[in-house]
Design an enzyme around this catalytic site. Structure first.
Site, PDB file in Angstrom:
ATOM      1  N   GLU A   1     -13.403 -36.357   2.079  1.00 42.68           N
ATOM      2  CA  GLU A   1     -13.645 -37.794   2.136  1.00 42.68           C
ATOM      3  C   GLU A   1     -15.086 -38.101   2.546  1.00 42.68           C
ATOM      4  OE1 GLU A   1      -9.321 -39.563   2.761  1.00 42.68           O
ATOM      5  OE2 GLU A   1      -9.821 -38.041   4.214  1.00 42.68           O
TER       6      GLU A   1
ATOM      7  N   HIS B   1      -6.051 -41.176  10.196  1.00 43.82           N
ATOM      8  CA  HIS B   1      -4.775 -41.660   9.639  1.00 43.82           C
ATOM      9  C   HIS B   1      -3.775 -41.940  10.758  1.00 43.82           C
ATOM     10  CE1 HIS B   1      -5.910 -38.616   6.239  1.00 43.82           C
ATOM     11  NE2 HIS B   1      -6.523 -39.746   6.039  1.00 43.82           N
TER      12      HIS B   1
ATOM     13  N   GLY C   1      -8.241 -36.284   8.684  1.00 39.61           N
ATOM     14  CA  GLY C   1      -9.249 -37.098   9.357  1.00 39.61           C
ATOM     15  C   GLY C   1     -10.565 -36.351   9.451  1.00 39.61           C
TER      16      GLY C   1
HETATM   17 ZN   LIG Z   1      -7.992 -39.849   4.616  1.00 39.31          ZN
END
Ligand SMILES: [Zn+2]
Length: 218
Positions: A78, A99, A29
């Protein structure tokens, strides 16, 4: 353009809070915030949230070029998802990708989380939709997320997790936690015969409040 005051402290506080609330494990995350100069503060890849200090945060420009990073820290893998959200939505100051288990169950089933709890639409703008599938780390994840986020505070990322947007990290963490809690509740309600929808006009009014608050954050 929406930006966050003292973004480094706000990102770090939200990262610790996210870990404390069990919305993330270890280094999974990521959280970002937009500075007044348009650059972004983002959590680094592979640094445990429990040990994270302000200096671990990475500063990137809106295209993702690293401007400042301690000891070769890298921005989250990400990051492209975050960049796509800021580019598409001028009125957001923060993005959180996570997540959490219950919301991810819906993301894997590629099902929306219905706005079936009063005031859910006040914080999320309506049903939380699921994106089209794209492989993690590719630019398509961001492109698809922007589509699913239209008029919403959160979207499920197909076969992956959740993304939420808003004015500040603490507000976006609140949306993340609310979506996760609602996913769990909807799952349980289905065992009892399924959630009964809120009257459409009520949800429409709640969504109107969302739009107002998004334009006029407190
Ligand atoms: Zn992810």
């Amino acid at each position: 353009m929406k930006f966050v005051d003292n973004p480094e402290a706000a990102v770090r506080a939200a990262a610790k809070d996210m870990l404390r609330r069990g919305l993330v494990e270890g280094t999974a995350g990521n959280i970002s915030a937009r500075r007044s100069d348009g650059n972004l503060v983002i959590t680094p890849s592979s640094v445990d949230y429990a040990d994270m200090v302000l200096e671990d945060l990475v500063l990137v420009d809106p295209e993702g070029a690293v401007l400042q990073a301690k000891d070769g820290r890298m921005p989250s893998t990400e990051m492209k998802l975050h960049l796509a959200c800021y580019e598409a939505f001028d009125d957001i100051g923060s993005v959180i990708h996570s997540h959490p288990v219950w919301a991810t169950m819906f993301a894997i089933a590629r099902e929306s989380i219905p706005a079936c709890i009063d005031e859910f639409a006040v914080y999320c703008g309506g049903d939380v939709r699921c994106t089209e599938y794209a492989a993690s780390g590719t630019p398509e994840v961001g492109i698809n997320a922007v589509k699913a986020l239209d008029g919403r505070g959160a979207a499920l990322i197909a076969n992956h997790g959740l993304v939420a947007v808003g004015p500040r990290p603490d507000k976006v963490l609140h949306i993340t936690a609310l979506v996760e809690r609602t996913a769990q509740i909807v799952w349980g309600a289905r065992a009892l015969g399924g959630p009964v929808p809120i009257p459409e006009d009520v949800n429409r009014n709640f969504a109107g409040v969302y739009s107002y608050l998004r334009a006029n954050p407190r």
